[in-house]
Design an enzyme around this catalytic site. Sequence first.
Site, PDB file in Angstrom:
ATOM      1  N   THR A  75      -4.059  -1.415  -2.829  1.00  0.00           N
ATOM      2  CA  THR A  75      -3.012  -2.739  -2.301  1.00  0.00           C
ATOM      3  C   THR A  75      -4.396  -3.138  -1.386  1.00  0.00           C
ATOM      4  O   THR A  75      -3.830  -4.515  -1.088  1.00  0.00           O
ATOM      5  CB  THR A  75      -2.153  -2.121  -2.081  1.00  0.00           C
ATOM      6  N   GLY A  78       2.893   2.292  -2.171  1.00  0.00           N
ATOM      7  CA  GLY A  78       3.018   2.816  -3.690  1.00  0.00           C
ATOM      8  C   GLY A  78       3.544   1.978  -4.630  1.00  0.00           C
ATOM      9  O   GLY A  78       4.053   2.987  -5.810  1.00  0.00           O
ATOM     10  N   LYS A  79       4.670   1.155  -4.014  1.00  0.00           N
ATOM     11  CA  LYS A  79       6.108   0.632  -4.584  1.00  0.00           C
ATOM     12  C   LYS A  79       5.674   0.675  -6.565  1.00  0.00           C
ATOM     13  O   LYS A  79       6.441   0.515  -6.973  1.00  0.00           O
ATOM     14  CB  LYS A  79       6.771  -0.221  -4.272  1.00  0.00           C
ATOM     15  N   THR A  80       4.067  -0.096  -6.900  1.00  0.00           N
ATOM     16  CA  THR A  80       4.017  -0.679  -8.651  1.00  0.00           C
ATOM     17  C   THR A  80       4.060   0.724  -8.545  1.00  0.00           C
ATOM     18  O   THR A  80       4.028   0.670  -9.939  1.00  0.00           O
ATOM     19  CB  THR A  80       2.830  -1.078  -7.886  1.00  0.00           C
ATOM     20  N   SER A  81       3.136   1.732  -8.559  1.00  0.00           N
ATOM     21  CA  SER A  81       3.212   2.591  -9.002  1.00  0.00           C
ATOM     22  C   SER A  81       4.386   3.408  -8.816  1.00  0.00           C
ATOM     23  O   SER A  81       4.808   4.438 -10.252  1.00  0.00           O
ATOM     24  CB  SER A  81       2.261   4.135  -7.860  1.00  0.00           C
ATOM     25  N   GLY A  87       1.093  -1.123  -0.081  1.00  0.00           N
ATOM     26  CA  GLY A  87      -0.360   0.062  -0.274  1.00  0.00           C
ATOM     27  C   GLY A  87       0.956   1.436  -0.183  1.00  0.00           C
ATOM     28  O   GLY A  87       0.053   2.527   0.101  1.00  0.00           O
ATOM     29  N   ASP A 138       3.687  -8.072  -7.876  1.00  0.00           N
ATOM     30  CA  ASP A 138       2.729  -8.002  -7.312  1.00  0.00           C
ATOM     31  C   ASP A 138       1.915  -8.696  -7.143  1.00  0.00           C
ATOM     32  O   ASP A 138       0.937  -8.220  -7.875  1.00  0.00           O
ATOM     33  CB  ASP A 138       2.778  -6.579  -7.023  1.00  0.00           C
TER      34      ASP A 138
END
Length: 571
Positions: A503, A24-27, A22, A49
């Site tokens: 997430t 924001g690592k994917t963003s 949550g 992920d």
Amino acid sequence: MKPFDLSTIAGTKYLFLTGKGGVGKTSVACATAVGLADRGDKILLISTDPASNLQDVFGQTLDGHGTQIAEAPGLTVVNLDPEQAAAEYRRSVIGPYRGKLPESVIQNMEEQLSGSCTVEIAAFNAFSDFITDPQIQRHYDHIIFDTAPTGHTLRMLQLPSAWSAFISESTHGASCLGQLSGLEERKEIYKQAVHTLSDSAATRLVLVSRPDDAPLKEAARSSHELQALGIRNQALVINGLLQQSDDEDAVTRQLFERQQAAMRNMPESLKGFPAFSIPLRSYNLSNIANIRRMLSSDAVAGVPDYRPLAGEKTLDDLVQDLYESGKRVIFTMGKGGVGKTTVATRIALGLKRLGAKVHLTTTDPANHINYGQAVAAGLDVSRIDEAEVLEAYKNEVRAKARENGMGAEDMEYIEEDLRSPCTQEIAVFKAFAGIVEKADTEIVVIDTAPTGHTLLLLDATQSYHKEVERTQGEVTGAVAHLLPRLRDPGQTEVVIVTLPEATPVFEAERLQADLRRAGIRNGWWVVNSCLSLVATDNPFLQSKAQGELPWIERVKRLSGNHTALIGWKNE
């Protein structure tokens, strides 16, 4: 703190992004990948992920082999499915034993291979090829991994792996050894991959965090663990930093001050790394246009005629239902940082006000923040010392292993296994089992519940021990009594706690599925820290609040409208 800088961050061939769910690592990974591709570089972005929404972001069907992104020439995305990889991995490990061992033993092995550690190993197994393939290295300027392997995963891969027979004979009670079985043929690939990770000239680890206490502490723990394994080229990215306070809007001012306090109290171990910030954005990062804007701008128009949500179910409604339905055991379950300790305390206090006799317990080391109020209200409270029960369980497993005459190499496997997250869950769960016996005379509210994997592992272990007529890693009578109680919906309620964001909701869905696999059904959900319940005049926060609504609606569908909402508070 410096603004996020693509040139500085991308100074190595490989980038691994890690952080709490949550944050924001994917963003951040997507924004980095798109930004570098827009600059003319050839980029490979690989996500492991399980909560990934990359297909929605890029508007294309993605797979585990590589898809070129039409709107970002030069960018190729690989979307690995870790659950699918884990399923394939389980089949490859267990297949040789089918028909040769009793079915109860096979079931025990399958459950050993169903936990989070196996998913991590399977994911690493899948993307290690991308690290070691010379053709891929030559073709791409940068290879970006969303979700880095944990220190536990890397330590296990560094152990000897020629022990396929060992798993079929092991009954020592530890939890995660099975996933190493059958890795001998990939030993050199793993060795090369781990070497690349620790090469500072080739790899940079990017610790992604929010400007809040819990994710910053998690980043510090991950950093320390990975440094100990030689991965020292690290950087810190603080995502979602509010740029300035609005003195005329109380909510904005409180949020700003809370973030600034967290930044001032950042763990000392993080302060020595290059650090970058990304501003809090009002929009959802749900398409490539917004991903491009993430590192540059946020023009906020606000929400016309904004009104906070009203008429929603509250925590009081949840408590009343628990009281009237006569539930005896109540778990609050959710990922770290969603507020389950506070929710557990408020549920216990609410039941006490209705006249129930309540016992509240937790393993949360910060429970003193909430427990003062609970004790003052006359609640019966307890705290399980996680470190104490974990060490006791480890000693029990070691003693049983030595009784079986295990040698030094086998003990090395066991010691590594005892450092796994699953071992901690089992140790805590066994301690909880004794407390839940109190449910005969009072309502027991438990913060930090075991996962479905833990429950099934203990159940499989119990069956296995009956089959071979011996006990290793002893399953106590309290545990044996607890499993049927937890599976009885008339006695037990699991309250899933989440946040109104992508997430945490995706992770909570997986938690629900995990529990159902263990025969446990939950009724109520709590969506905590809802900005959409709060009155604010700030157009920026109004837009953020509007973005919560789809996730709240999703939780309502998942829960059959048994969803209690709690508003954002400055605590």
